[in-house]
Scaffold this active site. Structure first.
Site, PDB file in Angstrom:
ATOM      1  N   ASN A   9       0.864  -1.189   0.000  1.00 30.77           N
ATOM      2  CA  ASN A   9       0.000   0.000   0.000  1.00 30.77           C
ATOM      3  C   ASN A   9       0.897   1.234   0.000  1.00 30.77           C
ATOM      4  OD1 ASN A   9      -1.849   2.011   0.408  1.00 30.77           O
ATOM      5  ND2 ASN A   9      -2.264   1.495   2.558  1.00 30.77           N
ATOM      6  N   HIS A  88      -9.718   0.953   4.929  1.00 25.98           N
ATOM      7  CA  HIS A  88      -8.425   1.207   5.592  1.00 25.98           C
ATOM      8  C   HIS A  88      -8.656   2.210   6.728  1.00 25.98           C
ATOM      9  CE1 HIS A  88      -4.343   2.634   6.274  1.00 25.98           C
ATOM     10  NE2 HIS A  88      -3.920   1.538   5.665  1.00 25.98           N
ATOM     11  N   GLU A  90      -7.104   4.708   7.704  1.00 23.86           N
ATOM     12  CA  GLU A  90      -6.944   6.126   7.333  1.00 23.86           C
ATOM     13  C   GLU A  90      -8.209   6.641   6.638  1.00 23.86           C
ATOM     14  OE1 GLU A  90      -3.196   5.712   5.268  1.00 23.86           O
ATOM     15  OE2 GLU A  90      -2.241   5.238   7.174  1.00 23.86           O
ATOM     16  N   GLU A 157      -5.524  -4.896  10.774  1.00 22.53           N
ATOM     17  CA  GLU A 157      -4.543  -3.831  10.942  1.00 22.53           C
ATOM     18  C   GLU A 157      -4.880  -3.043  12.201  1.00 22.53           C
ATOM     19  OE1 GLU A 157      -2.535  -2.642   7.068  1.00 22.53           O
ATOM     20  OE2 GLU A 157      -4.421  -1.571   7.097  1.00 22.53           O
ATOM     21  N   GLY A 163       1.926   2.620  10.751  1.00 22.09           N
ATOM     22  CA  GLY A 163       2.838   3.745  10.575  1.00 22.09           C
ATOM     23  C   GLY A 163       3.464   4.238  11.865  1.00 22.09           C
ATOM     24  N   SER A 202       3.156  -1.752  10.592  1.00 20.86           N
ATOM     25  CA  SER A 202       4.598  -1.663  10.827  1.00 20.86           C
ATOM     26  C   SER A 202       5.329  -2.989  10.604  1.00 20.86           C
ATOM     27  CB  SER A 202       4.877  -1.105  12.227  1.00 20.86           C
ATOM     28  OG  SER A 202       4.365   0.211  12.343  1.00 20.86           O
TER      29      SER A 202
HETATM   30  C1  PEP Z   1      -0.972   0.292   5.993  1.00 21.30           C
HETATM   31  O1  PEP Z   1      -1.039   1.457   5.645  1.00 21.30           O
HETATM   32  O2  PEP Z   1      -1.864  -0.502   5.632  1.00 21.30           O
HETATM   33  C2  PEP Z   1       0.148  -0.121   6.830  1.00 21.30           C
HETATM   34  C3  PEP Z   1       0.134  -1.321   7.338  1.00 21.30           C
HETATM   35  O3  PEP Z   1       1.134   0.796   7.006  1.00 21.30           O
HETATM   36  P1  PEP Z   1       2.553   0.539   7.750  1.00 21.30           P
HETATM   37  O4  PEP Z   1       3.105  -0.764   7.211  1.00 21.30           O
HETATM   38  O5  PEP Z   1       3.395   1.718   7.377  1.00 21.30           O
HETATM   39  O6  PEP Z   1       2.264   0.442   9.203  1.00 21.30           O
END
Ligand code: PEP
Length: 242
Positions: A9, A88, A90, A157, A163, A202
């Site tokens: 992503n 997601h 975000e 997630e 992040g 992460s």
């Molecule tokens: C994501 O945006 O779906 C995500 C997992 O980001 P990151 O790996 O940077 O935590």
């Protein structure tokens, strides 16, 4: 037997140069991989690098009409997307997407022949209150109310891990993945065994191996580390060794 899957992503990052770097390394990315660049690059990626498997980061719940700035799942499919991320964290937090909207997007994606990657996850406050299981179940119930379970990927997630550099421990992640698999089993026991469940939050080369070792974790949804093809390749290697 579930095939491993790793999805990149890129969020609001990346360009055709990054896509080229992925295209050049594609055969060494061994496991099944899809990249989700900004949607404006999908058609060029498909045209210039036809062997890439592509996804979009979002789609409209609508098919057409007066929805300025939106892209329908059909449009994304015609631009080359096989997958689309839906719900997601975000999008939920910054763009106020409700569970009801997420459900409509899942349906729109499936109607267009695009595989939805439904993202679910609890916030830090919800985990600290011990509410993670009920939050995840509520997101599944609402988001998949109309879904065809035979064409679906689910990504767990935890919002506090996206992040932030914080990752769920392998035990924490497996516990939620088992919960999701159990919920799916109650709906369709045989399909539940074949649905790919991804962990995101992460993931880095250093922690990918122990996360992907877990029984119900079939791969990852990778944000930050997917902007560096070498790191991403190392993550793919970890899933391949599963
Ligand atoms: C994501 O945006 O779906 C995500 C997992 O980001 P990151 O790996 O940077 O935590």
């Amino acid at each position: 037997m579930r095939q491993p899957l790793v999805i990149a992503n890129w969020k609001l990052n990346g360009d055709l140069e990054l896509a080229k770097a992925f295209a050049e390394r594609w055969s060494s990315l061994a496991s099944k991989v899809a990249i989700c660049p900004p949607a404006v690059f999908l058609s060029d990626c498909k045209r210039l690098f036809p062997h890439l498997v592509l996804g979009a980061q979002n789609c409209s719940a609508e098919q057409s009409g007066a929805f300025t700035g939106e892209l329908s799942a059909d449009m994304l499919a015609s631009a080359g997307a096989d997958y689309v991320l839906i719900g997601h964290s975000e999008r939920r937090a910054l763009f106020h997407e409700s569970d009801a909207l997420v459900a409509r997007k899942v349906e729109a994606a499936q109607n267009a022949g695009v595989i939805p990657v439904l993202c679910v996850g609890e916030t830090l406050e919800q985990r600290q209150a011990g509410a993670e299981a009920s939050v995840i179940i509520a997101q599944l119930e609402a988001g998949l109310a109309q879904a065809d379970l035979s064409r679906l990927v689910i990504a767990y997630e935890p919002v506090w891990a996206i992040g932030t550099g914080e990752t769920a421990s392998p035990d924490q992640a497996q516990e939620i993945h088992a919960l999701i698999r159990g919920w799916l089993k109650q709906r369709n026991a045989s399909l539940a065994e074949s649905i790919q469940l991804l962990y995101g939050g992460s993931v880095k080369p250093a922690n990918a191996g122990e996360l992907f070792e877990q029984q119900d974790i079939d791969g990852g949804l990778i944000g930050g580390a997917s902007l560096d093809v070498e790191q991403f390749e190392a993550i793919c290697k970890a899933v391949q060794d599963k």
